[in-house]
Design an enzyme around this catalytic site. Structure first.
Site, mmCIF file in Angstrom:
data_model
loop_
_atom_site.group_PDB
_atom_site.id
_atom_site.type_symbol
_atom_site.label_atom_id
_atom_site.label_comp_id
_atom_site.label_asym_id
_atom_site.label_seq_id
_atom_site.Cartn_x
_atom_site.Cartn_y
_atom_site.Cartn_z
ATOM 1 N N GLY A 168 0.640 -1.351 0.061
ATOM 2 C CA GLY A 168 0.114 0.202 -0.053
ATOM 3 C C GLY A 168 0.983 1.257 0.091
ATOM 4 O O GLY A 168 0.276 2.188 -0.173
ATOM 5 N N PHE A 205 -9.839 1.593 -11.463
ATOM 6 C CA PHE A 205 -9.968 1.323 -10.024
ATOM 7 C C PHE A 205 -11.479 0.482 -10.087
ATOM 8 O O PHE A 205 -12.609 0.881 -10.381
ATOM 9 C CB PHE A 205 -10.224 2.379 -9.207
ATOM 10 C CG PHE A 205 -10.519 2.271 -7.674
ATOM 11 C CD1 PHE A 205 -9.598 1.637 -6.758
ATOM 12 C CD2 PHE A 205 -11.958 2.301 -7.311
ATOM 13 C CE1 PHE A 205 -10.038 1.511 -5.399
ATOM 14 C CE2 PHE A 205 -12.453 2.152 -5.835
ATOM 15 C CZ PHE A 205 -11.246 1.695 -5.003
ATOM 16 N N LYS A 240 -4.570 -4.678 4.984
ATOM 17 C CA LYS A 240 -5.354 -5.672 5.425
ATOM 18 C C LYS A 240 -5.520 -5.642 6.674
ATOM 19 O O LYS A 240 -4.640 -5.261 7.418
ATOM 20 C CB LYS A 240 -4.920 -6.975 4.711
ATOM 21 C CG LYS A 240 -4.769 -7.027 3.384
ATOM 22 C CD LYS A 240 -3.825 -8.337 2.910
ATOM 23 C CE LYS A 240 -3.720 -8.408 1.359
ATOM 24 N NZ LYS A 240 -2.779 -9.386 1.300
ATOM 25 N N GLU A 278 -2.236 -12.704 -5.906
ATOM 26 C CA GLU A 278 -3.224 -11.611 -5.468
ATOM 27 C C GLU A 278 -4.181 -11.432 -6.637
ATOM 28 O O GLU A 278 -3.883 -11.220 -7.830
ATOM 29 C CB GLU A 278 -2.966 -10.459 -4.733
ATOM 30 C CG GLU A 278 -2.131 -10.670 -3.511
ATOM 31 C CD GLU A 278 -1.847 -9.358 -2.641
ATOM 32 O OE1 GLU A 278 -1.563 -9.639 -1.781
ATOM 33 O OE2 GLU A 278 -1.741 -8.487 -3.485
ATOM 34 N N GLU A 291 -1.130 -9.029 -8.383
ATOM 35 C CA GLU A 291 0.359 -9.254 -8.180
ATOM 36 C C GLU A 291 0.625 -10.561 -7.590
ATOM 37 O O GLU A 291 -0.103 -11.022 -7.020
ATOM 38 C CB GLU A 291 0.913 -8.038 -7.499
ATOM 39 C CG GLU A 291 0.478 -8.147 -5.829
ATOM 40 C CD GLU A 291 0.996 -6.809 -4.948
ATOM 41 O OE1 GLU A 291 1.055 -5.656 -5.805
ATOM 42 O OE2 GLU A 291 1.459 -6.932 -3.975
ATOM 43 N N ASN A 293 3.224 -11.859 -4.278
ATOM 44 C CA ASN A 293 3.872 -11.587 -3.523
ATOM 45 C C ASN A 293 4.904 -12.875 -2.982
ATOM 46 O O ASN A 293 4.597 -14.060 -2.748
ATOM 47 C CB ASN A 293 3.148 -11.395 -2.144
ATOM 48 C CG ASN A 293 2.448 -9.894 -2.209
ATOM 49 O OD1 ASN A 293 3.013 -8.860 -2.600
ATOM 50 N ND2 ASN A 293 1.155 -10.213 -2.017
ATOM 51 N N ARG A 295 6.982 -14.004 -1.095
ATOM 52 C CA ARG A 295 7.313 -14.224 0.607
ATOM 53 C C ARG A 295 5.996 -14.805 1.227
ATOM 54 O O ARG A 295 5.256 -14.936 0.742
ATOM 55 C CB ARG A 295 7.581 -12.782 1.016
ATOM 56 C CG ARG A 295 6.363 -12.016 0.847
ATOM 57 C CD ARG A 295 6.411 -10.431 1.661
ATOM 58 N NE ARG A 295 5.617 -9.402 1.093
ATOM 59 C CZ ARG A 295 4.487 -9.254 1.430
ATOM 60 N NH1 ARG A 295 3.640 -9.921 2.093
ATOM 61 N NH2 ARG A 295 3.649 -8.570 0.733
ATOM 62 N N ARG A 341 -5.769 -8.793 12.720
ATOM 63 C CA ARG A 341 -4.478 -8.023 12.913
ATOM 64 C C ARG A 341 -4.642 -7.213 14.065
ATOM 65 O O ARG A 341 -5.291 -5.915 14.138
ATOM 66 C CB ARG A 341 -4.119 -7.448 11.667
ATOM 67 C CG ARG A 341 -3.726 -8.246 10.719
ATOM 68 C CD ARG A 341 -3.030 -7.406 9.632
ATOM 69 N NE ARG A 341 -2.960 -8.377 8.434
ATOM 70 C CZ ARG A 341 -1.904 -7.970 7.321
ATOM 71 N NH1 ARG A 341 -1.393 -6.857 7.264
ATOM 72 N NH2 ARG A 341 -2.107 -8.821 6.209
#
Lengths: 510, 170
Positions: A168, A205, A240, A278, A291, A293, A295, A341
């Site tokens: 982000g 968007f 997120k 994603e 995209e 990621n 990792r 989170r």
């Protein structure tokens, strides 16, 4: 090509460092922590087998310095480095450095990281692998006139993203052409300071999309499987906040399609390791590649809870050159998992970070509850790093059970000294739209337009009022008692003991 | 017996309290409550309000009228005053709100990445003053009103604490 790993350096901090150290312990491996001056007594330092100071608090002086990390790896004799997420996790230069120094980097090859980390190249790879993508284009931030023309082609509303970015950072949503110029400048400057690369690109968007991602695992021998999806639609400013698996929206057919798409791009790019592909999914069920990621994701535990996999263990095994040893038909999903989170942030003030000392900290437990925490009681939460202090991950046999259990676990959590997102999560678990599974990345903006999440009920308000009055009353009384303490001196300990016992009995007579 | 006026989340509570051997007699806006309190250590305690169990943590300096109550995963700010003093204050038409602050304070801890004004500049409401990077995002701090910059307390590249002084107007 099989190389055995005995000792792992964790080039990270906080809950993810703790998570990786635990996996090391579970596998009988030795763990090496690194820490900055702000993290001397951090939980990950206390848990690791070895720990080395690597510099000042600013991550650019410590956790991001390649030389210092490599130095510790050599000094301690670590044969592998696990980067966690953030910091050096998607840094191709660092991965290459590890390779040059003969240290195993637990992640894909530097070439793959570089390619997929560049959003333009990743997009191209996705188009070549026949994955659907959202309309978009690269722009030149210096030439705003030309960029504005491109923007008109892509169609407003538009999302500006850092080409080298992630998480982000440097991302901006622009609704109208008039706001475009300022937003491009700001995004480019953020990208430059964050990634040393000011390039940005724009994307159309999508209205009210869902964010759904596929977890993949690929070994060095051409085996590649997926572990289903995670829905991460509850976001704010592209960060997120709540993730779950499975997605309440994804059918068996869609899961299979998206899973195959994820494997396709992984194979076409020669991906090795654990990774996440994603997607944005519109309300009709069309999915678009976003995209990859390269990792371990923050939200990886929800996948672990429904598949029974230990993803860090798989990462280590793959890095050693092991064969996966299972194929897609061996993967079974069971129940439903939700992750909240827990961040040191004030949701009511637009989630501004809050730092300080945890005066009280007690984590929930019981059936189906897992807490990956980077802090303990009296830990200090410094200003320098990500505000994520812990993740609450809850499993239930279905979504309803998982939600109720999450609510229970949130109620059990005790934190004082800092503002956290606990109250926010309680509100979302009670939210009717959330409970119905009607999610989108606009959920928070639509359901809580004024950032008011917490509705205190009468009981809570009244109890808080009583607690406050009692606090004052006892202080006043203490002063009064100490003023005529001579008359009190006659009280024997036994008398006091019985008085207290009577108080307890009264409480227990319900 | 002591009597207080407590304000929580915009709601006022008139609380009378008395200590009895078996607990506290509390009257909350006229409603009777039996409260038992057990200390859990430091500022934490267990309250049984008519048998309902609540774990609370009341934090703040001992002489402060504003405190924070941590309970049920929430952080609840509250104000407390002696009841009679509060009535006096109200009839005198005074408020407890502090005078308007000419100081710009950091709304969050972070790193100063840009200072857009200099000492002596006159600024208008809404004009960007500083840019602070906090947890991955750049935040523009804007002027809350018109004024002249008297002093700047921060530097680019330095961190600021939450509520730390950043800038002052004349």
């Amino acid at each position: 090509m099989k190389r055995s790993i005995r000792k792992i350096l964790i080039a990270n901090r906080g809950e993810i460092a703790v998570r990786v150290i635990r996996a090391c312990r579970d596998m009988g491996l030795t763990s090496v922590a690194v820490y900055s001056e702000a993290d001397c007594t951090a939980y990950h330092v206390r848990l690791a087998d070895e720990a080395y100071l690597i510099g000042e608090a600013l991550s650019s002086e410590s956790y991001l310095v390649h030389d210092k990390i490599i130095d510790v790896a050599k000094k301690s004799g670590a044969d592998a480095i696990h980067p966690g997420y953030g910091f050096l996790a998607e840094n191709a230069t660092f991965a290459q450095r590890c390779a040059d120094e003969g240290i195993i980097f637990i992640g894909p090859s530097p070439k793959t990281i570089a390619m997929l980390g560049d959003k333009i190249q990743a997009r191209r790879a996705a188009i070549e692998a026949n994955l659907p993508v959202v309309p978009g284009a690269e722009i030149d931030a210096a030439n705003v006139h030309k960029a504005l023309e491109t923007a008109a082609d892509v169609r407003f509303p538009i999302l500006i993203k850092a080409t080298a970015g992630g998480g982000g950072k440097g991302m901006r949503m622009v609704e109208k052409a008039e706001e475009f110029e300022e937003a491009v400048k700001r995004a480019s400057s953020e990208a430059l300071s964050a990634f040393g690369d000011g390039r940005v690109f724009i994307e159309h968007f999508l209205q009210r999309p869902r964010h759904i991602e596929i977890q993949i695992l690929c070994d060095h021998h051409g085996n590649c499987i997926h572990l289903g999806e995670r829905e991460c639609s509850i976001q704010r400013r592209h960060q997120k906040l709540i993730e779950e698996s499975p997605s309440p929206f994804v059918t068996e057919k869609l899961r299979q399609e998206m899973g195959e798409a994820a494997i396709k791009i992984a194979r076409s790019t020669g991906y090795v390791g654990a990774g996440t592909v994603e997607f944005m999914v519109d309300q009709e069920g069309h999915y678009y590649f976003l995209e990859v990621n390269t990792r371990l994701q923050v939200e990886h535990p929800v996948t672990e809870m429904v598949t029974g996999f230990d993803l860090v263990r798989e990462q280590v095994r793959i890095a050693e050159g092991d064969v996966l040893g299972y194929d897609q038909s061996d993967i079974r999903f069971s129940g439903h998992a939700i992750e909240c989170r827990i961040c040191a942030e004030d949701p009511e003030q637009g989630f501004v970070p809050s730092s300080g000392v945890l005066k009280n900290y007690r984590i929930p437990s019981g059936p189906g509850v897992r807490v990956d925490s980077g802090v303990v009681i009296f830990s200090e939460v410094p200003v320098y790093y990500d505000p994520l202090i812990a993740k609450l991950i809850v499993w239930g046999k279905d979504r309803d059970e998982a939600i109720l259990r999450t609510r229970r676990a949130l109620d059990e959590y005790r934190v004082s000294g800092l503002k956290t997102t606990l109250g926010f999560h309680q509100a979302v678990m009670d939210n009717a739209t959330f409970r119905q599974g009607k999610l989108s990345t606009s959920f928070l903006a639509e359901e809580y337009p004024d950032n008011r999440f917490i509705q205190l009920d009468d009981t809570v308000r009244e109890t808080a009022a009583i607690a406050l009055a009692l606090d004052k009353f006892l202080r006043a009384r203490k002063i009064a008692v100490s003023n005529n303490s001579s008359s009190r001196r006659g009280d024997s300990n036994w008398k006091q003991f019985h008085r207290r016992k009577n108080l307890r009995n009264f409480g227990g007579s319900r | 017996m002591l009597r207080y006026l407590v304000t929580i989340d915009g709601h006022e509570y008139d609380i009378e309290m008395e200590y009895r051997a078996e607990g506290f007699d509390v009257s909350l806006n006229g409603k009777k409550r039996k409260v038992i309190q057990y200390k859990l250590g430091e500022s934490r305690s267990l309250l049984l309000v008519d048998g309902q169990s609540h774990e609370v943590d009341v934090r703040g300096g001992c002489l402060d009228s504003s405190k924070i109550i941590f309970m049920q995963g929430q952080e609840i700010p509250g104000q407390i005053e002696d009841y009679n003093l509060a009535q006096l204050r109200k009839t005198a038409g005074m408020t407890t709100a502090a005078a308007i602050d000419r100081t710009v304070r950091a709304p969050m801890p972070g790193l100063v990445v840009e200072v857009k004004v200099a000492k002596g500049d006159s600024v208008t409401k809404g004009q960007p003053l500083l840019v602070i990077e906090a947890m991955k995002m750049e935040n523009i701090i804007k002027a809350q009103g018109d004024g002249t910059v008297k002093e700047i307390y921060v530097e680019v590249g330095k961190s600021v604490e939450k509520a730390g002084k950043m800038l002052e107007f004349e």
